[in-house]
Design an enzyme around this catalytic site. Structure first.
Site, PDB file in Angstrom:
ATOM      1  N   ASP A  11      -2.683 -10.837  -2.437  1.00  0.00           N
ATOM      2  CA  ASP A  11      -3.100 -10.227  -0.881  1.00  0.00           C
ATOM      3  C   ASP A  11      -4.425  -9.980  -1.137  1.00  0.00           C
ATOM      4  OD1 ASP A  11      -2.135  -8.812   1.662  1.00  0.00           O
ATOM      5  OD2 ASP A  11      -3.646  -7.970   0.843  1.00  0.00           O
ATOM      6  N   HIS A  50       0.795  -1.217  -0.119  1.00  0.00           N
ATOM      7  CA  HIS A  50      -0.201   0.038   0.111  1.00  0.00           C
ATOM      8  C   HIS A  50       1.015   1.232  -0.088  1.00  0.00           C
ATOM      9  CE1 HIS A  50      -3.503  -2.537   0.427  1.00  0.00           C
ATOM     10  NE2 HIS A  50      -3.370  -2.847   1.574  1.00  0.00           N
TER      11      HIS A  50
HETATM   12 ZN   LIG Z   1      -3.990  -7.363   2.790  1.00  0.00          ZN
END
Ligand SMILES: [Zn+2]
Length: 311
Positions: free
Chosen positions: A164, A128
């Site tokens: 993910d 992220h």
């Molecule tokens: Zn994650």
């Protein structure tokens, strides 16, 4: 033989007692990797501390300065927030730099022929973290940095596969529009961080496969086979990097997909087969998410144990 890069700082990074991204995650994995069938295949190495120059392969000087400045304000035992989810404790900067160093050293090992497979058992996670900011538990973005490090080493086509449960918005931002780099993500959608929709796809550069909550093992594998593998085959990567997050497990508290360990074994086998077909076997995986401590260790062990099927 799989090289495992890790470091004590990655065990000590501590965002707080109720934070899902806690040191117990690494303990769970380390315990699971002691399994007799797996242990002889693993070679454990200390992750070197990544340099500021390596961080700057994917991030701006301003982002690095914000992290360094906040770190200088972390006193013994205290914490500072980079964003509401992303917390610095006194070991966090070193842990984040070890994650960067592990990914870069792992790329060097693969390019030099020292190893064919590397797993970076590091935290905090990274996918992220955008070029300009930390978010979502992530300080720097080791997998994006590894892609640029590979290019510096002369690798012309590098693919990143991210399984993910969350979309790796940071990795997409880092790689978007860059020649010779492909980012492929399967993730729950709609879900945090809200990106990763199909209209963001760019041929030969970005491929998102958003999946509805409740997606099962059978459906996941069928869609990965039908939609992801052709994109990878067409790109013909010379090096395969993986953002290996295990929070798409059915028992994970932060995701709504319904995978189990067998799909992580299948992903390990399938990605190993891609690496063997296109990349001389060269595969580097970086730990991302995975927040159920009972499921995480066995999921990583299954991923690393998966044998390559014939293609
Ligand atoms: Zn994650």
């Amino acid at each position: 033989m799989i090289l495992i890069y890790s470091h004590d700082s990655c065990l000590q990074h501590d965002p707080g007692p109720k934070h899902p991204e806690n040191p117990g995650r690494l303990h769970s994995i380390i315990d699971a990797l002691q399994a007799p069938a797996l242990r002889p295949q693993l070679r454990w190495l200390q992750a070197p501390r990544g340099s500021e120059a390596q961080v700057l392969l994917a991030h701006t000087q301003e982002h690095l300065d914000v992290v360094l400045d906040l770190d200088s304000n972390v006193l013994d035992g205290s914490r500072r927030a980079l964003d509401p989810d992303t917390i610095l404790s006194d070991s966090t900067l070193d842990a984040a730099l070890r994650a960067v160093g592990a990914a870069c050293e792992g790329v060097n090992d693969l390019v030099s022929g020292l190893a064919t497979e590397v797993f970076c058992l590091t935290r905090p996670p990274g996918h992220h973290a955008t070029p300009t900011r930390a978010m979502g538990f992530c300080v720097f973005n080791p997998v994006a940095i590894a892609a640029f490090q590979a290019q510096r080493k002369g690798v012309q086509r590098v693919a990143v596969v991210d399984f993910d449960v969350h979309h790796g918005n940071g990795t997409q931002d880092c790689l978007s529009g860059k020649n010779g780099l492909l980012y492929v993500s399967t993730h729950q959608s709609p879900h945090y961080p809200g990106t990763g929709l199909a209209h963001e796809n760019r041929p030969g550069n970005i491929f998102n496969l958003p999946l509805p909550a409740g997606t099962t093992d059978a459906s996941y594998r069928a869609r990965f086979t039908a939609e992801v593998l052709p994109v990878l085959d067409a790109f013909r990567p010379q090096l395969l990097l993986v953002s290996a997050g295990f929070d798409a497990h059915r028992d994970d508290p932060l995701g709504g997909l319904c995978l189990d360990e067998s799909t992580y074994a299948w992903l390990g086998a399938t990605l190993r087969a891609i690496a063997q077909q296109h990349c001389q076997g060269r595969l580097l995986s970086v730990l991302e998410g995975g927040y159920n401590l009972s499921a995480l260790g066995p999921s990583v062990a299954a991923y690393l144990s998966g044998q390559a099927p014939a293609r």
